[in-house]
Design an enzyme around this catalytic site. Structure first.
Site, PDB file in Angstrom:
ATOM      1  N   LYS A  96      47.347  -4.945 -21.140  1.00 45.54           N
ATOM      2  CA  LYS A  96      46.557  -5.030 -19.904  1.00 45.54           C
ATOM      3  C   LYS A  96      47.354  -4.635 -18.661  1.00 45.54           C
ATOM      4  CE  LYS A  96      42.754  -8.141 -20.993  1.00 45.54           C
ATOM      5  NZ  LYS A  96      43.048  -8.596 -22.387  1.00 45.54           N
ATOM      6  N   GLU A 118      37.883 -11.226 -11.531  1.00 47.82           N
ATOM      7  CA  GLU A 118      37.566 -12.467 -12.229  1.00 47.82           C
ATOM      8  C   GLU A 118      38.378 -12.479 -13.512  1.00 47.82           C
ATOM      9  OE1 GLU A 118      35.506  -9.838 -12.182  1.00 47.82           O
ATOM     10  OE2 GLU A 118      35.745  -9.353 -14.318  1.00 47.82           O
ATOM     11  N   SER A 383      47.927  -4.580 -29.718  1.00 51.15           N
ATOM     12  CA  SER A 383      47.670  -4.682 -28.274  1.00 51.15           C
ATOM     13  C   SER A 383      48.419  -5.815 -27.579  1.00 51.15           C
ATOM     14  CB  SER A 383      46.168  -4.814 -28.021  1.00 51.15           C
ATOM     15  OG  SER A 383      45.630  -5.898 -28.754  1.00 51.15           O
TER      16      SER A 383
HETATM   17  C1  LIG Z   1      42.139  -8.428 -23.474  1.00 49.24           C
HETATM   18  C2  LIG Z   1      42.754  -8.081 -24.757  1.00 49.24           C
HETATM   19  C3  LIG Z   1      42.125  -7.236 -25.697  1.00 49.24           C
HETATM   20  C4  LIG Z   1      40.731  -6.708 -25.526  1.00 49.24           C
HETATM   21  O1  LIG Z   1      40.510  -5.878 -24.436  1.00 49.24           O
HETATM   22  P1  LIG Z   1      40.249  -4.313 -24.553  1.00 49.24           P
HETATM   23  O2  LIG Z   1      39.833  -3.939 -23.191  1.00 49.24           O
HETATM   24  O3  LIG Z   1      39.170  -4.092 -25.584  1.00 49.24           O
HETATM   25  O4  LIG Z   1      41.525  -3.689 -24.961  1.00 49.24           O
HETATM   26  C5  LIG Z   1      42.806  -6.899 -26.850  1.00 49.24           C
HETATM   27  N1  LIG Z   1      44.038  -7.375 -27.106  1.00 49.24           N
HETATM   28  C6  LIG Z   1      44.683  -8.194 -26.235  1.00 49.24           C
HETATM   29  C7  LIG Z   1      46.047  -8.685 -26.597  1.00 49.24           C
HETATM   30  C8  LIG Z   1      44.068  -8.575 -25.040  1.00 49.24           C
HETATM   31  O5  LIG Z   1      44.708  -9.392 -24.194  1.00 49.24           O
END
Ligand SMILES: *Cc1c(COP(=O)(O)O)cnc(C)c1O
Length: 407
Positions: A96, A118, A383
């Site tokens: 993010k 938010e 992610s």
């Molecule tokens: C917020 C989040 C996601 C999901 O958000 P996307 O916008 O679909 O990428 C995925 N993995 C993690 C670790 C997150 O914090």
């Protein structure tokens, strides 16, 4: 279709990905969005902006993040090899920050003094608070009172970083009310404030801006994988909530002979309210200012959604995903809570990497697919890291005795 010109053609000037996307806005927000759009389209070509963002990515975020070969995990499954793009090693522990730092730098270049948003589970709030501290911008985060009570560690992080966390006490006191409160603030203050969205969703130009800032993930991963192996992976996959980490991972491979798969949360099962698999069970509609595929109830309003991964429980999906599926370029599949938890424990135990429950969905799909393929290679966007999920997982599933063989 020839995808070599894809990025030039999409989105269109009015923010469309085919029939999806667009900007469905109250009249009084149109000028604010126009201002962001115009500024972004100018700034994104400025070498000063690009160089500064590169420096930040390198020196502050710790990029490039590595690509890692999961030798032991792959061996447990068979001959197909699984690789991870390690966004869990990005500063603050997830992808993010890639778009939050971009949004912060954009705010700075536009001469804004304040950024707002938010947050639900607090992940976006923490990433934006980090960007605000870095750039010396004021930051206000709206958060439902119910979520504040549930997410104490993230609230504490935001406060330590100097962000003003405003509890939202109306309605159900969760994310939806927080979105409304953030937009009311923005309407009043857009002269010196910019609204920073948390995923590749919302009205144009947000899906485009977030995508562009997240594409660093896929560009790096593509080069790194090619340098390591001399060829490209057979499959690229990522989890899909709003769709930011996945779109950033996917698009640099869009013109390659690579199978691309987004993974949505099937939660506890197929019943409405038990999952958040918008692409798999949803239909076209307009929500939160854009046209996409969404989960609706009988009145056409957003349906209740659920996933063990709070970052994935969103009833719609970024419009570009809806378009890429319609084109037949990206496929979407699902993983259940239980499959995600299984992947969570296996990656921890066999590789020494504790993944976020969100990312565990993509990994669960990769493990299933690796078994089917029996050979070849799969690149997964990991992610984020799973520290935030540990307490919950342990309480519900113990230390993984049911999932990992301890031979
Ligand atoms: C917020 C989040 C996601 C999901 O958000 P996307 O916008 O679909 O990428 C995925 N993995 C993690 C670790 C997150 O914090």
């Amino acid at each position: 279709m020839d995808y070599s010109t894809y990025l030039k053609n999409y989105p269109s000037k009015d923010g469309r990905f085919g029939k999806f996307g667009g900007a469905y806005l109250p009249e009084n927000l149109v000028p604010a969005m126009q201002e962001i759009n115009d500024a972004y389209l100018t700034i994104c070509h400025s070498s000063q902006f690009i160089n500064e963002l590169r420096r930040i990515r390198r020196e502050f975020q710790g990029r490039p993040t590595p690509v890692y070969h999961c030798e032991r995990l792959s061996q447990k499954i068979g001959k197909c090899q699984i690789y991870l793009k390690r966004e869990d090693l990005n500063h603050t522990g997830a992808h993010k920050l890639n778009h939050c730092m971009g949004e912060g730098l954009l705010a700075k270049f536009m001469g804004k003094k304040r950024i707002i948003a938010e947050t639900g589970a607090g992940q976006h709030g923490v990433a934006l608070a980090t960007a605000a501290a870095f750039f010396g911008l004021e930051c206000t985060i709206y958060m439902g009172e119910v979520d504040i009570a549930k997410q104490a560690p993230n609230v504490a992080r935001m406060k330590v970083l100097g962000t003003n966390v405003v509890p939202v006490t109306r309605g159900l006191k969760t994310l939806k009310e927080a979105v409304d409160a953030a937009f009311e603030d923005y309407l009043e203050n857009y002269k010196d404030t910019i609204y920073c969205i948390g995923s590749a969703v919302g009205p144009h130009p947000f899906p485009m801006i977030v995508r562009d800032f997240q594409m660093v993930v896929g560009y790096e991963a593509r080069e790194q994988f090619k340098d390591m192996m001399g060829f490209l992976p057979d499959v690229v996959t990522a989890c899909v909530g709003g769709g930011s980490n996945s779109i950033g991972m996917f698009l640099p491979f869009v013109n390659d002979p690579v199978d691309i798969v987004g993974v949505e949360p099937l939660g506890r099962g197929e019943k409405v309210g038990d999952h958040a698999a918008s692409m798999t069970y949803g239909s076209e509609g307009v929500m939160h200012g854009f046209d996409s595929i969404m989960l609706k109830n009988d009145n056409g309003e957003p349906a209740p959604v659920y996933s063990i991964a709070s970052g994935l429980d969103y009833p719609s999906v970024g419009p570009e995903h809806a378009f890429l599926r319609e084109l037949g370029r990206v496929k979407y599949d699902v993983a259940t809570d239980r499959e995600a938890v299984d992947a969570f424990f296996k990656l921890s135990r066999y590789e020494g990497i504790i993944p976020a429950l969100e990312s565990s969905h993509a990994l669960a799909y990769a493990m299933r697919r690796a078994k089917e393929m029996g050979q070849g290679s799969i690149l997964v966007n990991l992610s984020g890291r799973g520290d935030k999920d540990l307490d919950y997982v342990i309480e519900k599933y113990g230390f993984g005795e049911d999932f990992v063989d301890f031979d």
